[in-house]
Design a protein around this motif. Sequence first.
Motif, PDB file in Angstrom:
ATOM      1  N   ALA A 295      12.744   4.514   2.817  1.00 17.26           N
ATOM      2  CA  ALA A 295      12.220   5.572   3.674  1.00 17.26           C
ATOM      3  C   ALA A 295      10.696   5.650   3.555  1.00 17.26           C
ATOM      4  O   ALA A 295       9.999   5.816   4.563  1.00 17.26           O
ATOM      5  CB  ALA A 295      12.851   6.913   3.302  1.00 17.26           C
ATOM      6  N   ILE A 296      10.177   5.506   2.344  1.00 18.41           N
ATOM      7  CA  ILE A 296       8.730   5.521   2.126  1.00 18.41           C
ATOM      8  C   ILE A 296       8.091   4.352   2.869  1.00 18.41           C
ATOM      9  O   ILE A 296       7.096   4.516   3.587  1.00 18.41           O
ATOM     10  CB  ILE A 296       8.385   5.440   0.628  1.00 18.41           C
ATOM     11  CG1 ILE A 296       8.809   6.715  -0.086  1.00 18.41           C
ATOM     12  CG2 ILE A 296       6.901   5.169   0.410  1.00 18.41           C
ATOM     13  CD1 ILE A 296       8.797   6.609  -1.597  1.00 18.41           C
ATOM     14  N   VAL A 297       8.676   3.184   2.713  1.00 20.44           N
ATOM     15  CA  VAL A 297       8.136   1.990   3.368  1.00 20.44           C
ATOM     16  C   VAL A 297       8.248   2.115   4.879  1.00 20.44           C
ATOM     17  O   VAL A 297       7.327   1.762   5.614  1.00 20.44           O
ATOM     18  CB  VAL A 297       8.848   0.721   2.857  1.00 20.44           C
ATOM     19  CG1 VAL A 297       8.456  -0.491   3.675  1.00 20.44           C
ATOM     20  CG2 VAL A 297       8.516   0.502   1.384  1.00 20.44           C
ATOM     21  N   ASP A 298       9.362   2.666   5.361  1.00 16.06           N
ATOM     22  CA  ASP A 298       9.582   2.837   6.794  1.00 16.06           C
ATOM     23  C   ASP A 298       8.500   3.719   7.407  1.00 16.06           C
ATOM     24  O   ASP A 298       7.999   3.454   8.500  1.00 16.06           O
ATOM     25  CB  ASP A 298      10.971   3.425   7.040  1.00 16.06           C
ATOM     26  CG  ASP A 298      11.390   3.336   8.489  1.00 16.06           C
ATOM     27  OD1 ASP A 298      10.907   2.432   9.195  1.00 16.06           O
ATOM     28  OD2 ASP A 298      12.210   4.173   8.918  1.00 16.06           O
ATOM     29  N   GLN A 299       8.088   4.769   6.685  1.00 13.38           N
ATOM     30  CA  GLN A 299       7.022   5.643   7.187  1.00 13.38           C
ATOM     31  C   GLN A 299       5.702   4.893   7.262  1.00 13.38           C
ATOM     32  O   GLN A 299       4.899   5.135   8.151  1.00 13.38           O
ATOM     33  CB  GLN A 299       6.872   6.861   6.277  1.00 13.38           C
ATOM     34  CG  GLN A 299       7.987   7.866   6.448  1.00 13.38           C
ATOM     35  CD  GLN A 299       7.802   9.064   5.526  1.00 13.38           C
ATOM     36  OE1 GLN A 299       6.998   9.035   4.617  1.00 13.38           O
ATOM     37  NE2 GLN A 299       8.556  10.115   5.787  1.00 13.38           N
ATOM     38  N   ALA A 300       5.455   3.991   6.348  1.00 11.52           N
ATOM     39  CA  ALA A 300       4.199   3.252   6.331  1.00 11.52           C
ATOM     40  C   ALA A 300       4.139   2.229   7.450  1.00 11.52           C
ATOM     41  O   ALA A 300       3.075   1.946   7.985  1.00 11.52           O
ATOM     42  CB  ALA A 300       4.009   2.549   4.994  1.00 11.52           C
ATOM     43  N   VAL A 301       5.289   1.659   7.764  1.00 14.76           N
ATOM     44  CA  VAL A 301       5.335   0.624   8.805  1.00 14.76           C
ATOM     45  C   VAL A 301       5.454   1.290  10.136  1.00 14.76           C
ATOM     46  O   VAL A 301       4.839   1.091  11.076  1.00 14.76           O
ATOM     47  CB  VAL A 301       6.521  -0.343   8.591  1.00 14.76           C
ATOM     48  CG1 VAL A 301       6.621  -1.354   9.688  1.00 14.76           C
ATOM     49  CG2 VAL A 301       6.380  -1.030   7.244  1.00 14.76           C
TER      50      VAL A 301
ATOM     51  N   PRO B 235       0.812  -1.220   0.000  1.00 19.53           N
ATOM     52  CA  PRO B 235       0.000   0.000   0.000  1.00 19.53           C
ATOM     53  C   PRO B 235       0.851   1.278   0.000  1.00 19.53           C
ATOM     54  O   PRO B 235       0.509   2.258  -0.667  1.00 19.53           O
ATOM     55  CB  PRO B 235      -0.823  -0.106   1.283  1.00 19.53           C
ATOM     56  CG  PRO B 235      -0.924  -1.571   1.549  1.00 19.53           C
ATOM     57  CD  PRO B 235       0.401  -2.129   1.085  1.00 19.53           C
ATOM     58  N   ALA B 236       1.981   1.257   0.709  1.00 15.81           N
ATOM     59  CA  ALA B 236       2.853   2.434   0.739  1.00 15.81           C
ATOM     60  C   ALA B 236       3.484   2.689  -0.630  1.00 15.81           C
ATOM     61  O   ALA B 236       3.581   3.842  -1.074  1.00 15.81           O
ATOM     62  CB  ALA B 236       3.951   2.253   1.797  1.00 15.81           C
ATOM     63  N   ILE B 237       3.907   1.623  -1.297  1.00 18.25           N
ATOM     64  CA  ILE B 237       4.506   1.767  -2.625  1.00 18.25           C
ATOM     65  C   ILE B 237       3.475   2.307  -3.618  1.00 18.25           C
ATOM     66  O   ILE B 237       3.752   3.226  -4.384  1.00 18.25           O
ATOM     67  CB  ILE B 237       5.080   0.415  -3.113  1.00 18.25           C
ATOM     68  CG1 ILE B 237       6.285   0.010  -2.258  1.00 18.25           C
ATOM     69  CG2 ILE B 237       5.470   0.488  -4.585  1.00 18.25           C
ATOM     70  CD1 ILE B 237       6.755  -1.407  -2.504  1.00 18.25           C
ATOM     71  N   LYS B 238       2.270   1.740  -3.582  1.00 19.13           N
ATOM     72  CA  LYS B 238       1.213   2.187  -4.496  1.00 19.13           C
ATOM     73  C   LYS B 238       0.808   3.632  -4.216  1.00 19.13           C
ATOM     74  O   LYS B 238       0.604   4.416  -5.146  1.00 19.13           O
ATOM     75  CB  LYS B 238       0.003   1.266  -4.397  1.00 19.13           C
ATOM     76  CG  LYS B 238       0.261  -0.111  -4.971  1.00 19.13           C
ATOM     77  CD  LYS B 238      -0.936  -1.015  -4.753  1.00 19.13           C
ATOM     78  CE  LYS B 238      -0.631  -2.438  -5.128  1.00 19.13           C
ATOM     79  NZ  LYS B 238      -1.753  -3.340  -4.838  1.00 19.13           N
ATOM     80  N   SER B 239       0.710   4.006  -2.942  1.00 20.29           N
ATOM     81  CA  SER B 239       0.327   5.382  -2.619  1.00 20.29           C
ATOM     82  C   SER B 239       1.426   6.380  -2.979  1.00 20.29           C
ATOM     83  O   SER B 239       1.153   7.565  -3.150  1.00 20.29           O
ATOM     84  CB  SER B 239      -0.053   5.513  -1.148  1.00 20.29           C
ATOM     85  OG  SER B 239       1.084   5.408  -0.329  1.00 20.29           O
ATOM     86  N   ALA B 240       2.669   5.887  -3.125  1.00 15.54           N
ATOM     87  CA  ALA B 240       3.774   6.749  -3.552  1.00 15.54           C
ATOM     88  C   ALA B 240       3.778   6.956  -5.066  1.00 15.54           C
ATOM     89  O   ALA B 240       4.605   7.683  -5.596  1.00 15.54           O
ATOM     90  CB  ALA B 240       5.112   6.168  -3.102  1.00 15.54           C
ATOM     91  N   GLY B 241       2.836   6.280  -5.767  1.00 11.30           N
ATOM     92  CA  GLY B 241       2.693   6.511  -7.203  1.00 11.30           C
ATOM     93  C   GLY B 241       3.244   5.427  -8.116  1.00 11.30           C
ATOM     94  O   GLY B 241       3.218   5.570  -9.329  1.00 11.30           O
TER      95      GLY B 241
END
Length: 115
Positions: free
Chosen positions: A109-115, A20-26
């Motif tokens: 970093a994007i994934v880290d924020q999501a987790v 979900p974090a990867i997809k929301s990042a575009g």
Amino acid sequence: MAINKAKLTETDIITKFIMPAIKSAGWDDMAQIRQEVKLRDGKVIVRGQLGVRKTVKSADIVLYHKPSMPLAVIEAKANKHSLDKGLQQGLDCTRLSDAQTTQLHLTNAIVDQAV
């Protein structure tokens, strides 16, 4: 109700948090994201007349700029490990350029924020 992340499996972490974090990042799920990607064949060990291939190196998630042009490798871990374990394994599995390594750090970093 909060989720106890320490009890989640690696697959749960990928499904509930990382994807979900990867997809929301575009990132485009159909064109830019692949899961369980074989990175390279395992090393061949020869002993006498017998040859055996060691374990195949693979990644949990690979992000692509274009088809056959990988930018980042994401190695997910169950919440029982530190984040640097997955990063080091991902870097060991592939030879990334400086730009690709930077992209990998940004994605982590994007994934880290999501987790």
